[in-house]
Design a protein around this motif. Structure first.
Motif, short mmCIF file in Angstrom:
data_model
loop_
_atom_site.label_atom_id
_atom_site.label_comp_id
_atom_site.label_asym_id
_atom_site.label_seq_id
_atom_site.Cartn_x
_atom_site.Cartn_y
_atom_site.Cartn_z
N GLY A 331 0.81 -1.21 0.00
CA GLY A 331 0.00 0.00 0.00
C GLY A 331 0.84 1.26 0.00
N LEU A 335 -0.70 2.95 -3.33
CA LEU A 335 -1.93 3.68 -3.00
C LEU A 335 -1.78 5.16 -3.26
N GLU A 339 -5.58 8.12 0.02
CA GLU A 339 -5.83 6.92 0.81
C GLU A 339 -4.84 6.79 1.96
N LYS A 340 -3.60 7.19 1.73
CA LYS A 340 -2.60 7.15 2.80
C LYS A 340 -2.97 8.11 3.92
N TYR A 343 -5.77 6.81 6.03
CA TYR A 343 -5.30 5.75 6.92
C TYR A 343 -4.57 6.33 8.13
N PRO A 361 -7.58 0.89 3.69
CA PRO A 361 -7.45 1.60 2.41
C PRO A 361 -8.16 0.89 1.28
N ASN A 362 -8.64 1.66 0.35
CA ASN A 362 -9.39 1.14 -0.80
C ASN A 362 -8.43 0.87 -1.95
N PHE A 363 -8.03 -0.38 -2.10
CA PHE A 363 -7.10 -0.72 -3.18
C PHE A 363 -7.76 -0.62 -4.55
N SER A 365 -9.15 1.85 -5.63
CA SER A 365 -8.93 3.20 -6.13
C SER A 365 -7.76 3.25 -7.11
#
Length: 483
Positions: A331, A335, A339-340, A343, A361-363, A365
């Protein structure tokens, strides 16, 4: 048992400790310069620390992604066994009941396992395992190796219009069968390859070996310029058959099936216009240092001295811990910044408000398609649940398991073939290949589609059945999961 992926580690995705150390060192050096020169300047203002670090992190990510020596996945081929190797449930159970080494309880257990496995009536076993009793000798394993490796090698060379003399690197992976000479020498001898070819043979690496082979090829292509590399992935089932009574070891007989794949990678600049994919990232992590993970899937002798692979009850939990640590690192590399940040803030909220959960996190994306391990339907669903994937994301893995069974290290390429056959992979899309293997170890590949996939399933094991999929998968309890 659920894989605990929802509770992420406390280390933020954004943190890169070497980068953080370098940043702090530079900051202290600047402060020292101001002090020594007696400049009238306050201590480096704290509000600028975090933005500056984010900037350095972004620069690092940009430089990482701007790889001056890209590796391309030109094409791949998957093996379709002959129809004579199909093993319907009724045939499997009938043959098992005729084998003296199995008692009634063992046969009943395998029957129940098959019914709830998610496999169809069309999966394949090698000819040696159709015999009564099964033939598990060295000679039969060699015959099986010829059967699964030569066709994919021929098809791959034909697709890419290369000759064996054009191959600079050869990697063959097979976990349970390691003859001498090796399988890589076996291929070199058959195709009269060059004397200076770099050849490697991977054994004992489990189901993740296919992805590990590609990771190895990528690292070698960073050293050997203007080269072609072929990775051949398979598992020889003749030597893995278990003929005892221990139930955890009987699982392998029920779900592992024939399969093999060949993948061509290159670092040649002109390959960008003809290759299907670009290899953006590869990452390997393992937990062999942890006894629980190490012994969760273990090949050993039973009380009668018969060799088999034991799958422990806490396998799913060990897999969850392995994946959790793996995707933390992945990630941080793939990412998006947003998203980071979400998180990191979720960790801060967790420390302030104890009831708050850490954000997963939404992978999706950044990744559009997923090739998940086909080790079994429960594992597929638990991994998907932990990564917040939906039914469509799970479909390639579940349908590959249904049509071909668990093909160990070659399964992901059947999944990718399924997505190509459905015309789902578009130019610019990213594919995440997630490999899991004994040890436990985890290996990820992130691919980017470079061109429209127009060849479809015509030269694929899916060519005669892609229109029938997806199909309804009946659950053990009697309900169904339908896409």
């Amino acid at each position: 048992m659920n894989i605990p992926l929802s509770t992420m580690p406390s280390t933020p995705f954004l943190l890169s400790f070497p980068l953080l150390f370098a940043f702090l060192l530079i900051t202290l050096s600047v402060e020292a310069l101001f002090i020594l020169q007696k400049w009238r300047h306050p201590v480096f203002p704290f509000p600028f620390l975090l933005p500056s670090y984010f900037l350095l992190s972004a620069i690092k990510t940009y430089l990482w992604n701007s790889n001056p020596n890209p590796v391309y996945l030109v094409d791949f081929s998957c093996f379709e066994p002959p129809s004579t190797c199909k093993v319907p449930f009724s045939v499997f159970i009938q043959h098992a009941s005729m084998i003296e080494s199995f008692d009634d309880e063992s046969v009943e257990f395998m029957a129940k396992t098959l019914t709830s496995s998610g496999l169809s009536q069309e999966t394949y076993l090698p000819p040696a395992l159709h015999c009564i009793p099964p033939k598990t000798h060295h000679r039969e394993a060699i015959i099986e190796a010829q059967m699964v490796l030569f066709p994919v090698m021929d098809d791959l060379l034909s697709k890419t219009k290369l000759s064996p003399q054009d191959i600079d690197i050869l990697i063959v992976n097979c976990s349970g069968f390691c003859p001498s000479p090796s399988l890589s020498s076996f291929i070199i001898n058959k195709y009269s390859m060059r004397s200076d070819i770099k050849s490697y043979n991977l054994s004992g690496m489990g189901c993740s070996a296919g992805a590990i082979g590609v990771d190895l090829a990528r690292n070698l292509l960073k050293t050997y310029k203007n080269s072609n590399a072929i990775v051949l992935s398979t598992e020889i089932l003749s030597t893995g058959w278990y003929s005892g009574h221990e139930k955890p070891k009987l699982l392998l007989n029920c779900v592992f099936r024939m399969g093999s794949a060949g993948i061509l990678l290159t670092n040649k600049k002109n390959a960008k216009n003809t290759s299907k994919y670009k290899l953006l990232h590869s990452l390997r992590t393992q937990r062999a240092f942890d006894d629980k993970a190490y012994f969760s899937a273990f090949r050993e002798e039973d009380s009668s001295g018969k060799l088999g692979v034991t799958f422990k009850k806490d396998l799913l939990q060990a897999v969850g811990e392995t994946i959790r640590s793996h995707i933390t690192i992945l990630g941080s590399e793939i990412l998006p910044f947003s998203e980071k940040i979400r998180y990191v803030f979720s960790i801060i909220r967790k420390k302030i408000i104890k009831s708050e959960e850490i954000y997963m996190p939404n992978f999706k994306s950044v990744v559009q398609h997923f090739c998940l391990p086909t080790s079994g339907r429960p594992l597929i669903k638990e991994v998907a649940k932990g990564l917040k994937l939906n039914a469509r994301d799970m479909e390639p893995a579940l349908m590959t398991l249904h049509r071909f069974g668990n093909q160990s290290s070659s399964s992901w390429w059947y999944e990718l073939g399924y997505m190509e056959g459905k015309r789902r992979v578009k130019q610019g899309d990213k594919v995440w290949v997630l490999g899991l293997g004994t040890g436990l170890k985890c290996c990820s590949l992130v691919l980017e589609c470079l061109r429209p996939i127009v060849d479809g399933p015509e030269r694929s094991p899916w060519s005669d059945c892609i229109q029938r999929y997806p199909v309804e998968v009946v659950e053990q309890q009697g309900d169904a999961h339908k896409f």
